[in-house]
Design an enzyme around this catalytic site. Structure first.
Site, PDB file in Angstrom:
ATOM      1  N   ASN A  13      29.239 -52.829  -4.862  1.00  0.00           N
ATOM      2  CA  ASN A  13      29.534 -51.846  -5.551  1.00  0.00           C
ATOM      3  C   ASN A  13      29.111 -52.371  -6.095  1.00  0.00           C
ATOM      4  OD1 ASN A  13      28.003 -49.385  -6.317  1.00  0.00           O
ATOM      5  ND2 ASN A  13      29.991 -48.626  -5.959  1.00  0.00           N
ATOM      6  N   LYS A  15      27.557 -50.294  -8.532  1.00  0.00           N
ATOM      7  CA  LYS A  15      27.431 -48.791 -10.209  1.00  0.00           C
ATOM      8  C   LYS A  15      26.557 -48.884 -11.126  1.00  0.00           C
ATOM      9  CE  LYS A  15      32.225 -48.365  -8.659  1.00  0.00           C
ATOM     10  NZ  LYS A  15      32.902 -47.285  -8.905  1.00  0.00           N
ATOM     11  N   HIS A  99      29.344 -41.490  -2.245  1.00  0.00           N
ATOM     12  CA  HIS A  99      30.467 -41.852  -3.074  1.00  0.00           C
ATOM     13  C   HIS A  99      31.526 -40.677  -4.018  1.00  0.00           C
ATOM     14  CE1 HIS A  99      32.761 -44.594  -6.229  1.00  0.00           C
ATOM     15  NE2 HIS A  99      32.522 -45.504  -5.480  1.00  0.00           N
ATOM     16  N   GLU A 101      32.331 -40.736  -7.314  1.00  0.00           N
ATOM     17  CA  GLU A 101      31.800 -40.792  -8.531  1.00  0.00           C
ATOM     18  C   GLU A 101      29.912 -40.123  -8.237  1.00  0.00           C
ATOM     19  OE1 GLU A 101      30.741 -45.052  -9.420  1.00  0.00           O
ATOM     20  OE2 GLU A 101      33.327 -45.077  -9.439  1.00  0.00           O
ATOM     21  N   GLU A 171      38.119 -44.424   0.454  1.00  0.00           N
ATOM     22  CA  GLU A 171      37.863 -44.902  -1.156  1.00  0.00           C
ATOM     23  C   GLU A 171      38.637 -43.593  -1.965  1.00  0.00           C
ATOM     24  OE1 GLU A 171      34.714 -47.444  -2.743  1.00  0.00           O
ATOM     25  OE2 GLU A 171      34.341 -45.655  -3.193  1.00  0.00           O
ATOM     26  N   GLY A 177      38.792 -47.896 -10.383  1.00  0.00           N
ATOM     27  CA  GLY A 177      38.459 -48.703 -11.096  1.00  0.00           C
ATOM     28  C   GLY A 177      39.591 -48.556 -11.884  1.00  0.00           C
ATOM     29  N   SER A 217      40.184 -51.198  -6.798  1.00  0.00           N
ATOM     30  CA  SER A 217      40.632 -51.688  -7.340  1.00  0.00           C
ATOM     31  C   SER A 217      40.827 -53.170  -6.282  1.00  0.00           C
ATOM     32  CB  SER A 217      42.096 -51.682  -7.940  1.00  0.00           C
ATOM     33  OG  SER A 217      41.761 -50.535  -9.137  1.00  0.00           O
TER      34      SER A 217
HETATM   35  P1  13P Z   1      36.992 -50.658  -8.155  1.00  0.00           P
HETATM   36  O1  13P Z   1      36.781 -51.761  -7.494  1.00  0.00           O
HETATM   37  O2  13P Z   1      35.695 -51.141  -9.332  1.00  0.00           O
HETATM   38  O3  13P Z   1      37.786 -49.776  -8.078  1.00  0.00           O
HETATM   39  O4  13P Z   1      35.465 -49.745  -7.480  1.00  0.00           O
HETATM   40  C1  13P Z   1      35.810 -49.642  -6.400  1.00  0.00           C
HETATM   41  C2  13P Z   1      34.597 -48.166  -5.641  1.00  0.00           C
HETATM   42  O5  13P Z   1      34.248 -47.432  -6.449  1.00  0.00           O
HETATM   43  C3  13P Z   1      33.727 -48.940  -5.064  1.00  0.00           C
HETATM   44  O6  13P Z   1      32.521 -48.249  -4.365  1.00  0.00           O
END
Ligand code: 13P
Length: 255
Positions: A13, A15, A99, A101, A171, A177, A217
């Site tokens: 992803n 983002k 997601h 976010e 997640e 992150g 992560s």
């Molecule tokens: P990270 O791998 O950067 O922690 O992000 C995970 C994520 O949100 C994937 O959709």
């Protein structure tokens, strides 16, 4: 159906990262290393503005290309939004829904999720439905309750026959992150809760076809260990999916 019967699914992803040139370079590199895709499924979820170009470069390879969000109507007065059919039209074959976010930063309520999942299935856009608890929810021992509530919302209009086209991503918000990964026990427990809930909702057989990914992560150094956890069928990778030298070892976690 056991873990072994479900093809591992490794998804990146992006983002709101990369630019057009770097996106296309990354697709070319990964495409060149993929093989026939017979033993694992690999996909990137790209910024919508790059989807057409990225999908064109990926064409002819087993690499899947998806969007990061959709709205559930097929047209109308929804400024700034994209209909599932629009993503299909430019070559995307899948999409992320819910997601964290989207939920946390942009305030998407659980109530939208059922219609988004339904709209994606109806458009042949394979959904990855994302769920996960916040740190406060985990500390308050509410993880299971939160996951079930998110599952109920997402599965509102899912029928047993649709289940095999659906993927779930677990997640934990606090692991995204942050460099902090959930422990083996935490991942195992969450995935078990998710699969048990699905078995009650769509039956054992259909549930056996649904892949559950872990995200938060994931790095080259922990991919193999996470993939070995019971009921983990794949990975949803953020930061480490932005460069070939960190994403390739994750795709090839067992080599
Ligand atoms: P990270 O791998 O950067 O922690 O992000 C995970 C994520 O949100 C994937 O959709």
């Amino acid at each position: 159906m056991t873990n072994a019967a479900r093809k591992p699914y490794i998804a990146g992803n992006w983002k709101m990262n990369l630019d057009r040139a770097r996106s296309l370079d990354l697709i070319k590199t990964i495409k060149g290393r993929l093989g026939d895709g017979g033993d694992r499924e690999v996909a990137f979820f790209a910024p919508a503005i790059y989807l057409a170009d990225v999908a064109a470069v990926a064409q002819g390879s087993p690499l899947g290309i998806g969007g990061q969000n959709i709205w559930y109507d097929s047209d109308g007065a929804f400024t700034g939004e994209l209909a599932p059919r629009m993503l299909r039209e430019v070559g995307a074959d899948r999409v992320l829904i819910g997601h964290s976010e989207r939920r946390q930063v942009f305030g998407e309520p659980n109530e939208w999720m059922g219609r988004k999942v339904r709209a994606s299935l109806d458009t042949d856009l394979l959904p990855i439905y994302c769920i996960g608890e916040t740190l406060d929810e985990r500390k308050a021992n509410r993880t299971d309750r939160v996951l079930k509530k998110q599952l109920e919302a997402g599965f509102e209009q899912v029928k047993t026959v649709d289940a095999h086209r659906l993927t779930i991503a677990y997640e934990p918000v606090w692991a995204i992150g942050t460099g902090e990964t959930a422990t083996t026990e935490q991942v195992e427990a969450a995935h078990r809760t998710i699969r048990k809930w699905m078995a009650q909702r769509v039956g054992e057989e259909a549930t056996g076809t649904v892949r559950i990914l872990y995200g938060g992560s994931v790095k080259p150094t922990n991919a193999k260990e996470i993939m070995a956890i019971d009921d983990v069928d794949g990975l949803l990778v953020g930061g480490a999916s932005l460069q070939a030298d960190t994403f390739l070892p994750i795709i090839e976690y067992d080599r």
